[in-house]
Design an enzyme around this catalytic site. Structure first.
Site, short mmCIF file in Angstrom:
data_model
loop_
_atom_site.label_atom_id
_atom_site.label_comp_id
_atom_site.label_asym_id
_atom_site.label_seq_id
_atom_site.Cartn_x
_atom_site.Cartn_y
_atom_site.Cartn_z
N LYS A 1 0.83 -1.21 0.00
CA LYS A 1 0.00 0.00 0.00
C LYS A 1 0.87 1.26 0.00
CE LYS A 1 -2.79 0.99 3.70
NZ LYS A 1 -2.74 2.40 4.14
N GLY B 1 -5.00 8.12 5.49
CA GLY B 1 -4.08 9.10 6.08
C GLY B 1 -2.91 9.37 5.15
N SER C 1 7.60 9.39 11.50
CA SER C 1 6.40 9.22 10.67
C SER C 1 6.77 9.37 9.21
CB SER C 1 5.33 10.25 11.04
OG SER C 1 4.38 10.34 9.99
N ASP D 1 2.04 -0.89 11.90
CA ASP D 1 0.74 -1.36 11.39
C ASP D 1 0.45 -2.81 11.76
OD1 ASP D 1 0.29 1.12 10.30
OD2 ASP D 1 0.96 0.57 8.29
N LYS E 1 -4.31 6.27 14.87
CA LYS E 1 -4.42 5.56 13.59
C LYS E 1 -5.89 5.56 13.15
CE LYS E 1 -0.13 4.66 12.91
NZ LYS E 1 0.56 5.33 11.81
N ARG F 1 -6.05 2.37 18.30
CA ARG F 1 -5.81 0.91 18.24
C ARG F 1 -5.48 0.31 19.60
NH1 ARG F 1 -2.87 0.50 12.32
NH2 ARG F 1 -4.82 0.56 11.15
#
Ligand code: S3P
Length: 431
Positions: free
Chosen positions: A24, A96, A169, A317, A344, A348
């Site tokens: 992705k 995002g 990030s 993730d 997220k 989470r």
């Protein structure tokens, strides 16, 4: 929120050989960079989940012509200044990566644009990209002084900055680097730990001027580059759900072919190995600057471990599925320094705790992580995805590993990142 529910029956094990959809993160970057490269790119292995399609549609709305040809997409790049003002709001859906990367791409354009998305995306923090973009001279606006989408961008000339990001990030880093490609002079981003570096690798592959010095990444302004043939490897984050399932379901033997194994993404494999999992990496090679290989996983006994510091961004993730795996490990698994999980697709940490607890897990929630006590088994229960694709897939694996049947509500969000999830699961499921 969708309440579509799916019943999951316990599985005996996972067995067989599969591939997973394209990565992705790399797909978003391939689409964006091919669009602003000079000339044609052929992209193979693109992922067609909703997140990536949001990026693709946004680029089409800005005048980029793309054609599907057999197994590849031809993107007719228009160079750095070839994008046109979009005639409508750019809908980033749940993604995002789309909103943050496009903010960096749009800030230096000579036009007006608006980025928005679904109810979950409109609650996610944007100050982390808005603030550095404003330092570059960008005119970016959003709700609550730029904290939440919709973001409105009045594009214009930017100046280079040296940005020290307080969090690792890749979305922040890539946003600034994208804007930096257009700025005057050299733009740098420094991170506390290295986040995934697909942007750096793809820019290098396409011949852009980019320099990586430990945790500092710099791009030159006015940095044009040419299109190329790009191959997107399988998504390790998608593969992780089946890897996790195979690791905990005894007698499993699973092979996943052609998966991206970039070291900044490979933390889940390293942690599973540390937990005693039986994993082999075969056929390692490098394609388009990215490591690729086949992964073989067999079921077995696992032990708890500690996951913290720089490891967190290497498996950010994968933490929902790691939490499921930890329930089956002997002893405690401690996850800390993972505050980012709170912002997220859903919170989470809260979601893992509330949903897995319904299945009999013992999880102590911490502000920046959790402590998971290995209970060795899970019970069937009714759980919900919280609209989060990775929560949905982790809960499905939990359901397969549980003693009796479960119901997962809101599983249709899986399309966000894993089109064909059920078909792939069907190929390896032994019940
Ligand atoms: C991504 C970066 C990560 C990750 C997300 C994809 C990317 O987010 O969680 O799923 O493609 O750059 P952060 O950059 O916010 O850590």
């Amino acid at each position: 929120m969708s309440l579509k529910s799916i019943q999951i029956n316990p599985a005996r094990h996972l067995k067989g050989e599969i591939t997973v959809p394209g990565d992705k993160s790399i797909t978003h970057r391939a689409l964006i960079f091919a669009s602003i490269a000079r000339g044609k790119s052929m992209v193979k292995g693109l992922q067609k989940g909703k997140d990536c399609l949001a990026t693709l549609n946004a680029l089409k709305m800005m005048g980029i012509h793309m054609e599907e040809e057999e197994d590849r997409l031809v993107v007719y790049g228009q160079g750095l200044s070839g994008l046109r003002e979009p005639p409508n709001i750019l809908d980033c859906g749940n993604s995002g990566t789309t909103v943050r990367l496009l903010a960096g791409l749009l800030a230096p354009q000579k036009f007006y644009s608006v980025l928005s998305g679904d109810q979950y995306l409109r609650k996610r923090p944007m100050q982390r990209v808005v603030e550095p973009l404003r330092k570059m001279g960008a005119r970016v606006f959003g709700r609550e002084n730029g904290e939440f989408p919709p973001l409105t961008i009045l594009g214009g000339k930017l100046k280079a900055i040296d940005h020290s990001s307080p969090i690792p990030s890749a979305q922040v880093k890539s946003c600034i680097l994208l804007a930096g490609l257009y700025a005057k002079d050299r733009t740098s981003v420094i991170e506390p730990y290295r986040s995934r570096d697909h942007t750096e690798r793809m820019l290098k592959f396409l011949g852009a001027k980019i320099e990586v010095n430990d945790l500092r990444v710099s791009v030159e302004g006015n940095n044009s580059f040419s299109g190329a043939n790009i191959w997107v490897p399988g998504d390790l984050s998608a593969a992780s759900f089946f890897m996790g399932g195979a690791a905990i379901l005894k007698r499993s033997k699973l092979k996943i072919l052609q998966v991206g194994l970039n070291p900044t993404r490979r933390g889940f494999i390293d942690v599973l190995l540390r937990m005693g999992a039986d994993i082999k990496i075969l056929n390692m090679r490098k394609i388009c600057e990215e490591e690729v290989g086949d992964i073989e996983v067999r079921g077995g006994n696992l032990r708890g471990t500690v996951v913290q510091g720089g490891m967190i961004s290497r498996l950010i993730d994968e933490i929902p599925i790691l939490a499921v795996v930890a329930c089956f490990a002997k002893g405690e698994t401690i996850i800390r320094d993972a505050r980012e999980l709170r912002v997220k697709e859903t919170d989470r940490i809260g979601a893992i705790k509330s949903e897995l607890t319904k299945m009999g897990a013992q999880i102590e929630e911490k502000e920046d992580g959790m402590v998971i006590k290995g209970v060795g088994k899970l019970e069937g229960a009714q759980c919900q995805s919280h609209g989060d694709h990775r929560m949905a897939m982790a809960l499905i694996i939990a359901g397969l590993s549980a003693k009796d049947k479960s119901k997962i509500l809101g599983s249709d969000c899986i399309d966000t990142s894993f089109p064909g999830f059920w078909r792939t699961l069907g190929q390896i499921l032994v019940q």
